[in-house]
Design an enzyme around this catalytic site. Structure first.
Site, short mmCIF file in Angstrom:
data_model
loop_
_atom_site.label_atom_id
_atom_site.label_comp_id
_atom_site.label_asym_id
_atom_site.label_seq_id
_atom_site.Cartn_x
_atom_site.Cartn_y
_atom_site.Cartn_z
N CYS A 84 9.17 33.12 1.98
CA CYS A 84 10.03 33.01 3.15
C CYS A 84 11.36 32.36 2.75
CB CYS A 84 9.33 32.16 4.20
SG CYS A 84 10.35 31.80 5.64
N CYS A 87 11.55 28.74 4.55
CA CYS A 87 10.75 27.55 4.21
C CYS A 87 10.06 27.67 2.86
CB CYS A 87 9.73 27.26 5.30
SG CYS A 87 8.34 28.42 5.31
N CYS A 132 6.91 34.09 9.98
CA CYS A 132 6.33 33.14 9.02
C CYS A 132 5.43 32.16 9.74
CB CYS A 132 7.47 32.41 8.31
SG CYS A 132 6.92 31.07 7.26
N CYS A 135 7.33 28.36 9.40
CA CYS A 135 8.60 28.01 10.07
C CYS A 135 8.88 28.92 11.26
CB CYS A 135 9.76 28.07 9.07
SG CYS A 135 10.27 29.73 8.61
N CYS A 155 6.96 46.00 7.48
CA CYS A 155 8.35 46.41 7.26
C CYS A 155 9.22 45.15 7.35
CB CYS A 155 8.73 47.42 8.33
SG CYS A 155 10.37 48.10 8.12
ZN LIG Z 1 8.99 30.26 6.68
#
Ligand SMILES: [Zn+2]
Length: 168
Positions: A84, A87, A132, A135, A155
């Site tokens: 991510c 984070c 995510c 976060c 996607c």
């Molecule tokens: Zn994250």
């Protein structure tokens, strides 16, 4: 040893420690160390604006979508891990990446405990939004027209991901 030289030594050591702390805080270990200790779900919109590029902010925090074929990660084929961009949580392994032809990095499965989904009713259709787990940053959508073994197509916006080459 005079008092003066002791003081000077202390000063040098303190400076070295401060330098090391600065390096580890912002550089080498920054992402991993802060990744575990920061409460990302409490960050404000202003906090995120400071942490992210404007492109990352629009996608991750405003549910934006990058232009198709705009991300270099669409063509990334090396072994490694996709994390991510908000984070640094590991989200996808290169083992589940495939070329969907859509122009967005696509995967048939996320890593365990990496993502969460919600129903997205924008654009007059019902889609499954992917974000995510740590976060809550928006990553993209998941569709059921993917390849085996899951039949799913995650996607993803490449700008919401960072790629670390290495053992996936
Ligand atoms: Zn994250």
């Amino acid at each position: 040893v005079t008092t003066r030289s002791v003081n000077r030594k202390t000063f040098i050591i303190r400076s070295a420690i401060a330098l090391l702390a600065g390096v580890s805080g912002a550089g080498l270990f920054g992402a991993a160390a802060s990744g575990a200790s920061t409460d990302y779900k409490r960050l404000t919109e202003d906090d995120w604006r400071k942490r992210l590029t404007s492109e990352q902010f629009v996608v991750l925090r405003k549910q934006g979508t990058e232009f198709a074929f705009s991300s270099p990660l669409d063509h990334e084929t090396r072994p490694g891990t996709y994390s991510c961009a908000g984070c640094d949580l590991s989200l996808f392994s290169s083992k589940t990446k495939f070329d969907s032809g859509t122009g967005w990095p696509s995967f048939w499965a996320p890593l365990p405990n990496a993502i969460e989904t919600s129903v997205d009713k924008t654009f007059f259709e019902v889609r499954t939004e992917v974000h995510c787990r740590r976060c809550a940053g928006h990553l993209g959508h998941v569709f059921d027209d993917g390849p085996k073994p899951t039949g799913l197509r995650y996607c993803m916006n490449g700008v919401a991901l960072t790629f670390r080459p290495g053992k996936p």
